[in-house]
Design a protein around this motif. Sequence first.
Motif, mmCIF file in Angstrom:
data_model
loop_
_atom_site.group_PDB
_atom_site.id
_atom_site.type_symbol
_atom_site.label_atom_id
_atom_site.label_comp_id
_atom_site.label_asym_id
_atom_site.label_seq_id
_atom_site.Cartn_x
_atom_site.Cartn_y
_atom_site.Cartn_z
ATOM 1 N N ASN A 101 1.412 -0.913 -6.360
ATOM 2 C CA ASN A 101 0.392 -0.864 -5.318
ATOM 3 C C ASN A 101 -0.792 -1.725 -5.734
ATOM 4 O OD1 ASN A 101 -1.669 -0.122 -3.479
ATOM 5 N ND2 ASN A 101 -0.712 1.868 -3.151
ATOM 6 N N CYS A 123 7.511 -1.319 -1.353
ATOM 7 C CA CYS A 123 6.423 -1.593 -2.293
ATOM 8 C C CYS A 123 6.758 -1.068 -3.687
ATOM 9 C CB CYS A 123 5.125 -0.947 -1.808
ATOM 10 S SG CYS A 123 4.648 -1.432 -0.116
ATOM 11 N N HIS A 173 1.458 1.144 9.635
ATOM 12 C CA HIS A 173 1.921 2.266 8.824
ATOM 13 C C HIS A 173 0.767 2.811 7.989
ATOM 14 C CE1 HIS A 173 5.532 -0.236 9.543
ATOM 15 N NE2 HIS A 173 6.173 0.924 9.588
ATOM 16 N N HIS A 174 0.695 4.115 7.870
ATOM 17 C CA HIS A 174 -0.353 4.747 7.076
ATOM 18 C C HIS A 174 -0.287 4.282 5.627
ATOM 19 C CE1 HIS A 174 -1.797 8.415 4.693
ATOM 20 N NE2 HIS A 174 -2.869 7.838 5.196
ATOM 21 N N GLY A 175 -1.448 3.987 5.042
ATOM 22 C CA GLY A 175 -1.524 3.550 3.652
ATOM 23 C C GLY A 175 -1.439 4.733 2.698
ATOM 24 N N ASP A 176 -0.275 5.346 2.614
ATOM 25 C CA ASP A 176 -0.130 6.608 1.888
ATOM 26 C C ASP A 176 -0.305 6.453 0.384
ATOM 27 O OD1 ASP A 176 2.273 5.122 2.012
ATOM 28 O OD2 ASP A 176 3.508 6.902 1.668
ATOM 29 N N GLY A 177 0.266 5.399 -0.195
ATOM 30 C CA GLY A 177 0.153 5.231 -1.637
ATOM 31 C C GLY A 177 -1.287 5.082 -2.082
ATOM 32 N N HIS A 209 0.787 -1.234 0.000
ATOM 33 C CA HIS A 209 0.000 0.000 0.000
ATOM 34 C C HIS A 209 0.820 1.284 0.000
ATOM 35 C CE1 HIS A 209 -0.067 0.087 4.728
ATOM 36 N NE2 HIS A 209 1.096 -0.259 4.245
ATOM 37 N N HIS A 210 2.147 1.200 0.007
ATOM 38 C CA HIS A 210 2.963 2.420 0.014
ATOM 39 C C HIS A 210 3.371 2.892 -1.377
ATOM 40 C CE1 HIS A 210 3.238 2.524 4.313
ATOM 41 N NE2 HIS A 210 3.890 1.387 4.405
ATOM 42 N N PRO A 231 5.094 6.425 7.005
ATOM 43 C CA PRO A 231 5.665 7.426 6.100
ATOM 44 C C PRO A 231 5.482 8.864 6.573
ATOM 45 C CG PRO A 231 3.521 6.774 5.305
ATOM 46 C CD PRO A 231 3.757 5.971 6.559
ATOM 47 N N ASN A 279 8.161 2.775 -2.946
ATOM 48 C CA ASN A 279 8.130 3.416 -1.632
ATOM 49 C C ASN A 279 7.845 2.368 -0.560
ATOM 50 O OD1 ASN A 279 7.968 5.707 0.164
ATOM 51 N ND2 ASN A 279 5.739 5.611 0.059
ATOM 52 N N GLY A 280 8.615 2.395 0.505
ATOM 53 C CA GLY A 280 8.299 1.574 1.665
ATOM 54 C C GLY A 280 8.155 0.095 1.399
#
Length: 384
Positions: A149, A146, A174-178, A135-136, A203, A143-144
């Motif tokens: 996505n 990943c 971790h926040h699912g930023d992507g 999910h990043h 992130p 990112n992260g």
Amino acid sequence: MITENKTGYVYAHELLQYRFKNDHPFNQMRLKLTTELLVDLNALHNHHLIQPRLASDEEIALIHSYDYIQAMHHASHGILSDVEARKYGLDGEDTMQFKHMHQHSARIVGGALNLADAIMTNKVTNGCHLGGGLHHALPGRANGFCVYNDVAITIAHLIQKYNSRVLCIDTDAHHGDGTQWSFYTNDHVLNYSIHETGKFLFPGSGHYTERGSEQGFGYTVNLPLEPFTENDSYLESFKQTIEPVIKTFKPDIIISVHGVDIHYLDPLTHMSCTLDALYEIPYYIKMLADKYTDGKVLMFGGGGYNIWKVVPLAWSHVFLALIGEPKQQGPLPQKWLTKWQQYAPCSLPKTWSDECTDYPYIPRTKEISALNTKHAKQVASWFE
């Protein structure tokens, strides 16, 4: 139409080849450990298995830019320049190039899409893809841990092919930023993420004031929790906020991300939950799916970096929840323990419960819980 509930389980040995390097914390061996634990428990059978395929570049481009996808092809063959590696997020210690990385990443996406199609065409009622949950990854940048996505691509696929309203529930630490940034202006998906606050953890995003923009305003919901949050506060905050969200949004299907790195033994986070909370989460989401989406739910894996003591036990309960089996108690299957103890760098747990002999004392429990409750009430008030 299917005549009985059936659960899909995405698995193939090739999924284990998504691997950055031998000592990298993202280790797909946890997927093999979980799968064999479910087999030895006599819960997972061949009729559950959904084989992954390689997603096409066009499918990946539902989220990712064409130049990024082309760069991943180049990285697969070791011909990505240093300048491009920096541009596309492949120059750090977290997310780096590895051989055939496009194919191995595209296979994770293809597994998710096969499962999504099986659910939407009623070949199965629900299912899980524990090897996914990346999910990043951002539209134009790795990112992260990943690369592609798969969560966001699956959501975009469900919107495009089935005109679905999709609720994404992300319970990874971790926040699912992507996923969030991919749909920040979109009102066909509501993205809900409950996570450790970004004040101290990658992130760094996911503040509760991040609510979407333009036509997507109100369709992003973040619930950041304090470090060292324990079971009761986590579950209370989650349950207090998620049902008002689903009642208001009225989704056709739930996508959920089950990172299990909120556990107190996870080496990369600062949360203080135990297996009890990790077992409860998928059962609660399954209940919401039965109540609001006619059972349609697709559960991903995600984070989780204590691969011997935590991940297999927690992820087993994602599948067990989906097939309607109760939470496990007592000893783990002896066959599984005998096989894997010789490879483990630690003593494997003997039962399904945490021993908690090394559980840290949390001196600020009341303060932590009060802050979490304050934010949960604020989020819930948006949907009253």
